[in-house]
Design a protein around this motif. Structure first.
Motif, short mmCIF file in Angstrom:
data_model
loop_
_atom_site.label_atom_id
_atom_site.label_comp_id
_atom_site.label_asym_id
_atom_site.label_seq_id
_atom_site.Cartn_x
_atom_site.Cartn_y
_atom_site.Cartn_z
N LYS A 66 0.83 -1.20 0.00
CA LYS A 66 0.00 0.00 0.00
C LYS A 66 0.86 1.25 0.00
O LYS A 66 2.07 1.19 0.28
CB LYS A 66 -0.95 0.00 1.20
N GLN A 67 0.23 2.36 -0.32
CA GLN A 67 0.88 3.67 -0.37
C GLN A 67 1.76 3.90 0.86
O GLN A 67 1.35 3.64 1.98
CB GLN A 67 -0.21 4.75 -0.46
N ASN A 68 2.98 4.36 0.63
CA ASN A 68 3.96 4.71 1.66
C ASN A 68 4.55 3.53 2.43
O ASN A 68 5.32 3.75 3.36
CB ASN A 68 3.40 5.77 2.63
N ASP A 69 4.18 2.30 2.09
CA ASP A 69 4.85 1.15 2.69
C ASP A 69 6.32 1.20 2.31
O ASP A 69 6.67 1.50 1.17
CB ASP A 69 4.29 -0.18 2.15
N LYS A 70 7.19 0.88 3.27
CA LYS A 70 8.62 0.80 2.99
C LYS A 70 9.07 -0.64 3.23
O LYS A 70 8.97 -1.15 4.33
CB LYS A 70 9.42 1.74 3.87
N PHE A 76 18.80 -3.20 1.64
CA PHE A 76 18.07 -2.60 0.54
C PHE A 76 16.73 -2.09 1.06
O PHE A 76 16.15 -2.66 1.98
CB PHE A 76 17.80 -3.63 -0.57
N GLU A 77 16.23 -1.03 0.44
CA GLU A 77 14.90 -0.54 0.78
C GLU A 77 14.23 0.09 -0.44
O GLU A 77 14.89 0.52 -1.37
CB GLU A 77 14.95 0.46 1.94
N ALA A 78 12.90 0.10 -0.39
CA ALA A 78 12.10 0.74 -1.45
C ALA A 78 10.81 1.21 -0.82
O ALA A 78 10.23 0.51 0.03
CB ALA A 78 11.83 -0.22 -2.60
N THR A 79 10.34 2.39 -1.21
CA THR A 79 9.09 2.95 -0.68
C THR A 79 8.06 3.04 -1.79
O THR A 79 8.36 3.54 -2.87
CB THR A 79 9.34 4.34 -0.07
#
Length: 122
Positions: A66-70, A76-79
């Protein structure tokens, strides 16, 4: 030491598409990494990054539903940014030789129906 990252595109055939940084990236060890991923869909998708290390099959690296989940894993990370239709993969810490792999950005049709299945298959 220079690192090589091979980035390819994974897209769906039903009109949904994923576009990411194309081609091979070569980075010096100790720098940060960003791999862009943008998507087009009429749905509200779940988003995924898969990684495939040499000699292995693809495996789920991280996901967001969902929106703004990180999502984050192994540095590693992605939003999930719905407003810009993006899910860029970053590694802010120093990349290492062990990070050399193929990275795939993917999306599901809908969160409720296919998010679980997308974790198990590419």
């Amino acid at each position: 030491m220079l690192m090589q990252f091979l980035i390819i595109i994974f897209s769906k055939s039903n009109g949904d598409s994923v576009t990411q940084t194309q081609g091979q990236m070569t980075l010096p060890e100790g720098t940060s990494l960003t791999v862009n991923c943008s998507y087009e869909t009429s749905q509200y998708p779940a988003l995924f990054w898969y990684v495939q290390y040499p000699g292995e099959g693809p495996q789920l690296l991280l996901k967001a539903i969902k929106q703004n989940d990180k999502g984050s894993n192994k540095g590693f990370e992605a939003t999930y940014k719905k407003e810009s239709s993006s899910f860029h993969l970053q590694k802010k810490a120093s990349v290492q030789e062990s990070d050399s792999a193929v990275y795939y950005c993917a999306l599901s049709d809908t969160v409720a129906e296919t998010a679980g299945g997308a974790e198990r298959k590419l």
